[in-house]
Design a protein around this motif. Structure first.
Motif, PDB file in Angstrom:
ATOM      1  N   ILE A 269       0.864  -0.957   0.071  1.00  8.24           N
ATOM      2  CA  ILE A 269      -0.543   0.271  -0.329  1.00  8.24           C
ATOM      3  C   ILE A 269       0.567   1.292  -0.516  1.00  8.24           C
ATOM      4  N   GLY A 270       0.107   2.221  -0.783  1.00  2.00           N
ATOM      5  CA  GLY A 270       1.192   3.583  -0.453  1.00  2.00           C
ATOM      6  C   GLY A 270      -0.032   4.971  -0.804  1.00  2.00           C
ATOM      7  N   HIS A 271       0.404   5.933  -1.547  1.00  2.04           N
ATOM      8  CA  HIS A 271      -0.464   7.180  -1.696  1.00  2.04           C
ATOM      9  C   HIS A 271      -0.656   8.068  -0.272  1.00  2.04           C
ATOM     10  N   TYR A 272       0.049   7.536   0.374  1.00  2.05           N
ATOM     11  CA  TYR A 272      -0.082   8.191   2.140  1.00  2.05           C
ATOM     12  C   TYR A 272      -0.641   9.643   2.212  1.00  2.05           C
ATOM     13  N   HIS A 280       1.439   3.376  11.425  1.00  2.00           N
ATOM     14  CA  HIS A 280       1.175   2.207  12.186  1.00  2.00           C
ATOM     15  C   HIS A 280      -0.418   2.146  12.019  1.00  2.00           C
ATOM     16  N   THR A 281      -1.270   3.297  12.004  1.00  2.00           N
ATOM     17  CA  THR A 281      -2.464   2.542  12.231  1.00  2.00           C
ATOM     18  C   THR A 281      -2.247   1.950  10.851  1.00  2.00           C
ATOM     19  N   LEU A 282      -2.057   2.786   9.153  1.00  2.00           N
ATOM     20  CA  LEU A 282      -2.671   2.143   8.355  1.00  2.00           C
ATOM     21  C   LEU A 282      -2.388   0.364   7.940  1.00  2.00           C
ATOM     22  N   LYS A 283      -0.764   0.218   8.438  1.00  2.73           N
ATOM     23  CA  LYS A 283      -0.459  -1.083   7.971  1.00  2.73           C
ATOM     24  C   LYS A 283      -1.882  -2.533   9.563  1.00  2.73           C
ATOM     25  N   LYS A 284      -1.931  -1.361  10.538  1.00  2.00           N
ATOM     26  CA  LYS A 284      -2.099  -2.647  11.602  1.00  2.00           C
ATOM     27  C   LYS A 284      -3.823  -2.918  10.346  1.00  2.00           C
ATOM     28  N   GLU A 285      -4.397  -1.407  10.010  1.00  2.00           N
ATOM     29  CA  GLU A 285      -5.548  -2.205   9.823  1.00  2.00           C
ATOM     30  C   GLU A 285      -6.067  -2.747   8.828  1.00  2.00           C
ATOM     31  N   ALA A 286      -4.553  -2.502   7.985  1.00  2.00           N
ATOM     32  CA  ALA A 286      -3.797  -3.601   6.841  1.00  2.00           C
ATOM     33  C   ALA A 286      -4.901  -5.019   6.883  1.00  2.00           C
ATOM     34  N   ASP A 287      -2.869  -5.135   7.951  1.00  2.00           N
ATOM     35  CA  ASP A 287      -3.494  -6.264   8.496  1.00  2.00           C
ATOM     36  C   ASP A 287      -4.563  -7.518   9.261  1.00  2.00           C
ATOM     37  N   GLU A 288      -4.790  -6.694   9.388  1.00  2.00           N
ATOM     38  CA  GLU A 288      -5.804  -7.255  10.172  1.00  2.00           C
ATOM     39  C   GLU A 288      -7.406  -7.947   8.822  1.00  2.00           C
ATOM     40  N   ILE A 289      -7.138  -7.394   7.807  1.00  2.00           N
ATOM     41  CA  ILE A 289      -8.087  -8.318   6.487  1.00  2.00           C
ATOM     42  C   ILE A 289      -6.963  -9.127   5.609  1.00  2.00           C
ATOM     43  N   PHE A 290      -5.272  -8.557   5.909  1.00  2.00           N
ATOM     44  CA  PHE A 290      -4.783  -9.052   4.428  1.00  2.00           C
ATOM     45  C   PHE A 290      -3.495  -9.018   4.793  1.00  2.00           C
ATOM     46  N   PRO A 291      -3.145 -10.131   5.629  1.00  2.00           N
ATOM     47  CA  PRO A 291      -1.861 -10.082   6.989  1.00  2.00           C
ATOM     48  C   PRO A 291      -0.968 -10.141   5.857  1.00  2.00           C
ATOM     49  N   GLY A 292       0.293  -9.560   6.221  1.00  2.00           N
ATOM     50  CA  GLY A 292       1.516  -9.540   5.631  1.00  2.00           C
ATOM     51  C   GLY A 292       1.389  -8.424   4.620  1.00  2.00           C
ATOM     52  N   THR A 293       0.828  -7.089   5.044  1.00  2.00           N
ATOM     53  CA  THR A 293       0.583  -6.499   3.958  1.00  2.00           C
ATOM     54  C   THR A 293       1.734  -4.986   3.872  1.00  2.00           C
ATOM     55  N   ILE A 294       1.980  -4.815   3.155  1.00  2.00           N
ATOM     56  CA  ILE A 294       3.950  -3.907   2.757  1.00  2.00           C
ATOM     57  C   ILE A 294       3.254  -2.311   2.464  1.00  2.00           C
TER      58      ILE A 294
END
Lengths: 304, 304
Positions: A269-272, A280-294
C-alpha cells in the motif's frame, strides 16, 4: 535477466513531505524499464536509486493530477541531455499530450529523440502495450477524474533445455528453438522424444497490478484476480473514511479488502496522506484483513 | 526581525545529480520570503529546510529554461492545498505566464488564491518590485535566451530610539515616529535637540545580487558594484572555457573576475555542471582571483 521487480520512487500523495515524495514507480522486467506515473522529483529519485535512464522506453500515466505527472517535463529534458535517440512512448489519457505539447514546444524544441503518445481510454479494460516480455492492460479506476490502473502480465518464458538430454539425442542446434517452445523431437529413426524429457519448464509468468488513485471499487477485482503483487492506494486510515469517500480515495482497510477478495498473493500500500506522521495505523488496519501487507517506502524494491 | 539571508535550495545545473538539484533560492528579508527561480523539487527542498510556505509572496524567474522553472506547477498546487488565500506574484519574462497558464487551467482550476504575473523585460535594468523592506531590480544577463538577474537592495531601516534620552526630554509618544525618521526635537521651551542625541543609526542597508545563468558579461559590473553578497554562476572550470562560451555560461575564474572588478564584499558560486564530481578545481580557480569564494551547496544559508 529474469527479474521482474517494482521500484518505489515515490509513494506519498499530493502534498510532498520530508517523509514521502509524489508518486512514481519503475517496473523492471528482464532489464527493460517501464515507469508508472511521474510526480515531481522522479528524475532525482532515479539518480538516487541508480535506475538506468537509458533502459526506460515506456511511461504510463494513470491520471491528470499533478502529483502523478509534474515530473515529466524535467525527465523528458534530461533524457534529451543524456543523448537519447530512441523513441519514448507515453501511455496515458489524451490530456497527457494536451498538457505536455506546449511545454515540449517551449522547452524541448531540440529534443534528439521522438516522443509518441499512446492515448488510452481510462474507462476501458484493454491491452495498451505488448512486447516480447510483457502485456500491459489498463484497469478502469474510480477517482475524481478519469483514471486508469495498470496490469503488467509477464509473458510466458521459454522452457530451459536440459543439455545432457539434447546432447544424448544429438539434437541439431537448429532445432533447439522449437524444443524450447515446447515441441517434441523426432529422431532420425522416427522415435518421438517427448518435450518433457528434454526441457525443464520455465517459471510461471507473474503479474503485477498498480491501482492508484481510486476509491474502493469492486469492479477491479476480476481484473486483478490472483496477481502476484498488488499496489493499491491507501491514502487514509479508517477514521478518515469520510474524507476518503469525498476525495475518491481508499482507506488501508479498503485496500486490504480488495486484495483479499481478489486473492492476490501480496499487497503493498502507498499514496499516504501527508497527515500521517507514522504509518502503524494503516499497516495494522490492512493486516487485520490481509496479513503481511507491505508499506511502500521511497527506495524500496519489491520482487514480483 | 532584522535578518537578510539567502537560502540555497538547489545549485546544480540542468542535469540533476545525487549531489546537486536544479536552481532555486529563497531570500529571507525581515521574515518575508522572496524566491528566486524554482527548479524541479524546489517544494521538496522547502520542506527539508523548513522554509515557511506561508511567508512566500513573490517568485522571481530569471529565464525560461526548465531547470529554473519546472518546480512552479507543483509549488503553486501545494500552496493551494495548504489553504493559501493571499496573492502570489510571479515576476519573470512574459513567457513565464505563457508556460504556466495552460497548466493552471488544467491542474489548478480551483486554486483558492490569485496569481499575478509581473512581466519583466530581461534586457532592461529597472525596478521591478518594491515594498517596505526591499527594492528589487532586474539585471540584464547574457545567456542563450533573454535572462535577468536580480538585485535585492534592502531599504534603509529606521534609527533606533535611545529611550533614556527621549524619557529625559519627556518627548510625547506621538512624536517618536518622526524622531525615528531623523527629525530633531523642539522642546516646549523652543530648544532644538539634534536627532543624533536621541537615536542610534540603524545598520547600513545591504545588497544581494543574483546572476544566473550568464556568460562573462562586464556590463553587469556597474549594477552589482559593491554588493554585500554576489551569487554568480560558475557552471564550468577554465579547462572547459570553450564549452562555457558555446553555452553562454561562465567559468569559476570568470565569476571571480566579475566579483573582483565589481568590488563585491563576498562571492558565492553555483550552477555547477554535472560533469564535476567534486568542486575543488572551481573553488581554487575562483580563490586565486577572489579569495574566500564560497561554494554554494544545498541546504546552505548565507547571511547577506
Amino acid at each position: 535477466m529474469e527479474c521482474f521487480e517494482v521500484n518505489i520512487l515515490g509513494c506519498g500523495s499530493a502534498l510532498p513531505t520530508t517523509r514521502h515524495l509524489a508518486t512514481s514507480q519503475v517496473v523492471n522486467l528482464r532489464d527493460k524499464l517501464y515507469m508508472i506515473d511521474c510526480g515531481e522529483a522522479t528524475q532525482v529519485q532515479m539518480r538516487r536509486m541508480r535506475i538506468k535512464f537509458s533502459r526506460l522506453n515506456h511511461i504510463f500515466i494513470s491520471h491528470m493530477h499533478g502529483d502523478h505527472c509534474f515530473g515529466l517535463p524535467g525527465l523528458i529534458s534530461t533524457l534529451g541531455m543524456l543523448g537519447r535517440n530512441g523513441e519514448l512512448v507515453i501511455h496515458g489519457p489524451k490530456e497527457t499530450e494536451t498538457y505536455l505539447r506546449p511545454i515540449l514546444n517551449t522547452f524541448c524544441r531540440e529534443l534528439p529523440y521522438p516522443i509518441r503518445f499512446n492515448h488510452i481510454a481510462p474507462d476501458q479494460h484493454e491491452l495498451i502495450w505488448e512486447d516480447r516480455s510483457v502485456s500491459v492492460y489498463s484497469i478502469p479506476l474510480k477517482h475524481r477524474l478519469p483514471t486508469s490502473g495498470f496490469l503488467f502480465a509477464e509473458k510466458a518464458k521459454e522452457a530451459h533445455i536440459i543439455k545432457e538430454m539434447t546432447d544424448f539425442y544429438q539434437i541439431p542446434v537448429r532445432l533447439l528453438p522449437s524444443i524450447k517452445r515446447g515441441e517434441d523431437y523426432i529422431t532420425p529413426e522416427g522415435e518421438r522424444i517427448p518435450n518433457g524429457r528434454l526441457t525443464r519448464p520455465a517459471s510461471t509468468p507473474k503479474k503485477y497490478a498498480y491501482c492508484s488513485d481510486t476509491a474502493y471499487y469492486e469492479k477491479i477485482i476480476p481484473i486483478i484476480e490472483g496477481v502476484d503483487l498488488l499496489y493499491h492506494e491507501a491514502t487514509f486510515a479508517s477514521e478518515d473514511a469520510a474524507r476518503a469517500k469525498e476525495t475518491f480515495h481508499s482507506t488501508a482497510r479498503q485496500a486490504a479488502e480488495i486484495a483479499r477478495k481478489a486473492n492476490v498473493k501480496r499487497l503493498v500500500i502507498g499514496h499516504y496522506s501527508a497527515r500521517y506522521e507514522e504509518l502503524h495505523t494503516l499497516k495494522k488496519e490492512a493486516d487485520e484483513i490481509f496479513p503481511g501487507t507491505i508499506l511502500a517506502d521511497e527506495g524500496m524494491t519489491l520482487t514480483v
